[in-house]
Structures are given as structure tokens and as C-alpha cells.
Design a protein around this motif. Structure first.
Motif, short mmCIF file in Angstrom:
data_model
loop_
_atom_site.label_atom_id
_atom_site.label_comp_id
_atom_site.label_asym_id
_atom_site.label_seq_id
_atom_site.Cartn_x
_atom_site.Cartn_y
_atom_site.Cartn_z
N PHE A 41 3.96 -3.19 -25.16
CA PHE A 41 3.35 -4.39 -24.82
C PHE A 41 1.92 -4.19 -25.51
O PHE A 41 1.29 -2.96 -25.43
N THR A 42 1.40 -5.13 -25.92
CA THR A 42 -0.10 -5.03 -26.44
C THR A 42 -0.99 -5.40 -25.20
O THR A 42 -2.27 -5.62 -25.33
N LEU A 43 -0.40 -5.77 -24.06
CA LEU A 43 -1.43 -6.21 -22.99
C LEU A 43 -2.51 -5.05 -22.64
O LEU A 43 -1.94 -3.81 -22.53
N PHE A 44 -3.54 -5.19 -21.98
CA PHE A 44 -4.29 -4.36 -21.53
C PHE A 44 -3.98 -4.16 -19.92
O PHE A 44 -3.09 -4.70 -19.52
N ALA A 45 -4.70 -3.18 -19.42
CA ALA A 45 -4.28 -2.63 -18.10
C ALA A 45 -4.10 -3.71 -16.97
O ALA A 45 -3.06 -3.98 -16.39
N GLY A 46 -5.08 -4.47 -16.87
CA GLY A 46 -5.13 -5.79 -16.05
C GLY A 46 -4.21 -6.55 -16.10
O GLY A 46 -3.38 -7.09 -15.21
N ALA A 47 -3.92 -7.08 -17.26
CA ALA A 47 -2.76 -7.82 -17.81
C ALA A 47 -1.34 -7.43 -17.32
O ALA A 47 -0.73 -8.16 -16.87
N ALA A 48 -1.31 -5.97 -17.48
CA ALA A 48 0.10 -5.55 -17.06
C ALA A 48 0.12 -5.67 -15.70
O ALA A 48 1.13 -5.76 -14.91
N VAL A 59 -1.00 -19.58 -26.78
CA VAL A 59 -1.00 -18.55 -25.84
C VAL A 59 -0.23 -19.15 -24.75
O VAL A 59 -0.48 -20.24 -24.22
N THR A 60 0.79 -18.48 -24.38
CA THR A 60 1.49 -18.78 -23.20
C THR A 60 0.81 -18.27 -21.96
O THR A 60 0.59 -17.28 -21.68
N PRO A 61 0.64 -19.15 -21.17
CA PRO A 61 -0.02 -18.82 -19.72
C PRO A 61 0.86 -18.02 -18.81
O PRO A 61 1.84 -18.08 -19.03
N SER A 62 0.10 -17.02 -18.20
CA SER A 62 1.09 -16.59 -16.98
C SER A 62 1.28 -17.47 -16.05
O SER A 62 0.55 -18.54 -15.95
N SER A 63 2.31 -17.23 -15.13
CA SER A 63 2.56 -18.18 -13.91
C SER A 63 2.10 -17.59 -12.72
O SER A 63 2.64 -17.63 -11.56
N ASN A 64 1.07 -16.85 -12.60
CA ASN A 64 0.65 -16.07 -11.51
C ASN A 64 -0.13 -16.83 -10.55
O ASN A 64 -1.00 -16.55 -9.53
N PHE A 65 -0.05 -18.22 -10.51
CA PHE A 65 -0.65 -19.21 -9.34
C PHE A 65 0.00 -18.70 -8.03
O PHE A 65 1.04 -18.72 -7.78
N GLY A 66 -0.97 -18.61 -7.03
CA GLY A 66 -0.57 -18.40 -5.69
C GLY A 66 -0.65 -17.00 -5.32
O GLY A 66 -1.90 -16.62 -5.50
N LEU A 67 0.22 -16.24 -4.85
CA LEU A 67 -0.29 -14.94 -4.28
C LEU A 67 0.27 -14.10 -5.49
O LEU A 67 1.19 -14.18 -6.31
N ARG A 68 -0.55 -12.93 -5.56
CA ARG A 68 -0.33 -11.88 -6.75
C ARG A 68 -1.07 -10.67 -6.27
O ARG A 68 -2.02 -10.46 -5.10
N LEU A 69 -0.98 -9.62 -7.04
CA LEU A 69 -1.66 -8.36 -6.64
C LEU A 69 -2.82 -8.31 -7.37
O LEU A 69 -2.91 -8.58 -8.67
N ASP A 70 -4.23 -8.62 -6.41
CA ASP A 70 -5.50 -8.34 -7.21
C ASP A 70 -5.56 -7.16 -7.94
O ASP A 70 -5.12 -5.74 -7.52
N PRO A 71 -5.98 -7.31 -9.22
CA PRO A 71 -6.23 -6.11 -9.88
C PRO A 71 -7.25 -5.43 -9.56
O PRO A 71 -7.41 -4.00 -10.02
N PHE A 72 -8.19 -5.76 -8.87
CA PHE A 72 -9.29 -4.62 -7.99
C PHE A 72 -8.96 -4.30 -6.90
O PHE A 72 -8.97 -2.90 -6.93
N SER A 73 -8.63 -4.86 -5.86
CA SER A 73 -8.31 -4.42 -4.70
C SER A 73 -6.67 -3.76 -4.61
O SER A 73 -6.56 -3.06 -3.70
N LYS A 74 -5.90 -4.23 -5.56
CA LYS A 74 -4.60 -3.74 -5.67
C LYS A 74 -3.82 -4.31 -4.35
O LYS A 74 -3.01 -3.70 -3.94
N ALA A 102 0.86 -1.37 0.01
CA ALA A 102 0.04 0.13 0.20
C ALA A 102 0.98 1.55 -0.10
O ALA A 102 0.40 2.21 -0.05
N SER A 103 2.20 1.27 0.06
CA SER A 103 2.97 2.30 0.27
C SER A 103 2.94 3.15 -1.10
O SER A 103 2.82 2.50 -2.01
#
Ligand SMILES: [Zn+2]
Length: 275
Positions: free
Chosen positions: A33-40, A155-170, A13-14
Motif C-alpha cells: 500500500f502506498t497510503l500514509f498512516a492516516g489513510a490506512a 482519484v477514487t474517494p473513500s466511502s467513509n461518510f458517517g461513522l469512522r475511527l477518528d485518526p486522532f482520538s482513535k 478501546a479494547s
């Protein structure tokens, strides 16, 4: 990490962290990058995930971000689920006469629900037990003709299984699957032969399909634009079951893909690797 880089303990949160995530969103299109905001954001989140303890490319080094209360609870629940699945697997082996019950890695079973445990220890135990369970379940390749396939082609999948930054709650949160970013309407394929357990609309997963592959293994395909199957249908591996969309709690077109063993989330990358 270079010895000269000053290590600072900062929370997600800092201000520095938020400035960095904002900067990334601004820079992503510039950098091609052609990724949309959430993917970034998810891509960024990988940098603070389980296996990357520090982020050493800038002046600020991420070191053990504090978990939110929700995330701690999610992890506790996940660990308890994994523990009970391990015991269930032992019972199943005993029933089928497969010999002595296999002990789980001791550290992963040592958590009492009320015991105090540090964030790092909690994450480590979830990771150890999840990995042990994956290896036990997916160590052997499936029988010929019952192979597994990628649920989205090319498509290469992300490897973000487990902990990640939630795109909604940040905030750091537990992500129970992996994501395939693909254009709207891209075919979603059954990763393995099975029966459609559920097919419908939920607030979280949007239009989604759950397949039952037997032996307690299920897969979920979420945020679809349109479904091609109904509950009860039999599907073959590679059969089109839906189209990529952004329905439910989603920031842009992608497939959210989960693998569960009796409800306990497993790392889909290991499931898909055993094919
Ligand atoms: Zn996802």
C-alpha cells in the motif's frame, strides 16, 4: 460470517482492536500500500462503519462497537438537523405550490430529544433520513451545463461518510465528508458552479473553501496547501479553486470534501453520483 467464528462484543478501546489497528499500520507498507498512516486508519475505519456490521476476516469479529458520549451527541445533533431540513424542504415545496408535504420515513422523525434510544437505532435513523433527504434533493440530474464533477481528477474517494475511527482520538466519531487521498499540490476543482462563500484558514479545516451552489446546497474543500479563489468569486464546475495539502486537522495530503443542505451534512457520494 461463518457460523464457526465466535462472535465477541468488543469496544474500539479494547486491546484486540488496538493491536489490530497497529498491526495494520505496520503491514500496510509491506503489503504494497502506498497510503500514509492516516489513510490506512481511515481505510481500516470503513470496516467498522455503518454498513459493515462485522469484520469477519480474523478470529475477532467486530460487532456493534459502543459509541462514545461525544459520538452519541454528534449523531443526535445530526439527526435533529436532518429532521429540521426535511421540514424546511416541505415548507419550501408548499411555498412553490408543489403540492402536499412529503412525509419523511416515520421512524426517522420519531426521536424526541430526551428519549432514550440505543446506539444502533440512533445510527439507523440518521442513515435513513440522510438517505431520504439525499434522494429527494439529488434524484433529478442537474440541468444541462450545470453538471457536477469530481473535485479531484483520477482519484477514487473513500466511502467513509458517517461513522469512522477518528485518526486522532482513535475513537468512533462522525465524519461529515469523504476523503480524496492525492499528492501535495494536486488541483482541487469546483464540483459544481457556484459562488465562493468563504476562503481562508481555520484550525480544523486548515486552508479551505466553501462554495454556495444556491437552493441551500454548499460544498466544502478542506486541508488545502494553497487557495486559488477569494470570497465572492464566481466559479464554474471544474475550475481550479485550490491545491491538495495537509493543513489543519489532517494526517497527510488529502482533500476532505463535504456537501451540506442548509448546514446538514449529506453523503457526498450520492451528490457526486447524481451528475
Ligand atoms: Zn475527511
Amino acid at each position: 460470517m461463518s457460523p464457526s467464528s465466535r462472535q465477541r462484543r468488543i469496544t474500539p478501546a479494547s486491546g484486540a482492536y488496538q493491536r489490530r489497528s497497529r498491526m495494520l499500520l505496520v503491514l500496510a507498507p509491506v503489503a504494497g500500500f502506498t497510503l500514509f498512516a492516516g489513510a490506512a486508519l481511515w481505510w481500516f475505519a470503513d470496516d467498522v462503519g455503518l454498513h459493515v456490521p462485522s469484520w469477519s476476516t480474523g478470529a475477532v469479529v467486530m460487532d456493534e462497537p459502543q459509541l462514545s458520549v461525544d459520538t452519541r451527541n454528534d449523531l443526535r445533533i445530526q439527526l435533529q438537523l436532518l429532521q429540521s431540513q426535511w421540514q424546511r424542504l416541505n415548507a419550501l415545496d408548499a411555498l412553490q405550490g408543489k403540492g402536499k408535504a412529503r412525509p419523511a420515513p416515520a421512524i426517522a422523525l420519531s426521536l424526541q430529544p430526551t428519549a432514550h434510544i440505543s446506539d444502533a437505532d440512533l445510527r439507523e435513523r440518521v442513515d435513513i433520513l440522510s438517505r431520504a433527504l439525499d434522494q429527494r434533493l439529488f434524484a433529478n440530474k442537474p440541468k444541462a451545463g450545470s453538471g457536477r464533477l469530481m473535485p479531484v481528477n483520477g482519484v477514487t474517494p473513500s466511502s467513509n461518510f458517517g461513522l469512522r475511527l477518528d485518526p486522532f482520538s482513535k475513537k468512533l466519531s462522525v465524519h461529515n465528508g469523504i476523503d480524496f487521498v492525492a499528492p501535495l499540490g494536486t488541483p482541487i476543482l469546483a464540483a459544481e458552479a457556484g459562488t465562493v462563500k468563504t476562503a481562508g484558514l481555520t484550525p480544523q479545516f486548515g486552508w479551505s473553501v466553501e462554495l454556495d451552489h444556491g437552493n441551500g446546497i454548499t460544498t466544502r474543500y478542506a486541508h488545502a496547501y494553497r487557495l486559488w479563489v477569494r470570497a465572492g468569486d464566481r466559479v464554474n464546475a471544474g475550475e481550479k479553486i485550490a491545491e491538495v495539502g495537509s493543513t489543519g486537522k489532517s494526517t497527510g495530503p488529502h482533500l476532505h470534501f463535504e456537501v451540506r443542505y442548509n448546514g446538514a451534512p449529506l453523503n457526498p457520494l450520492r451528490f457526486l453520483a447524481a451528475r
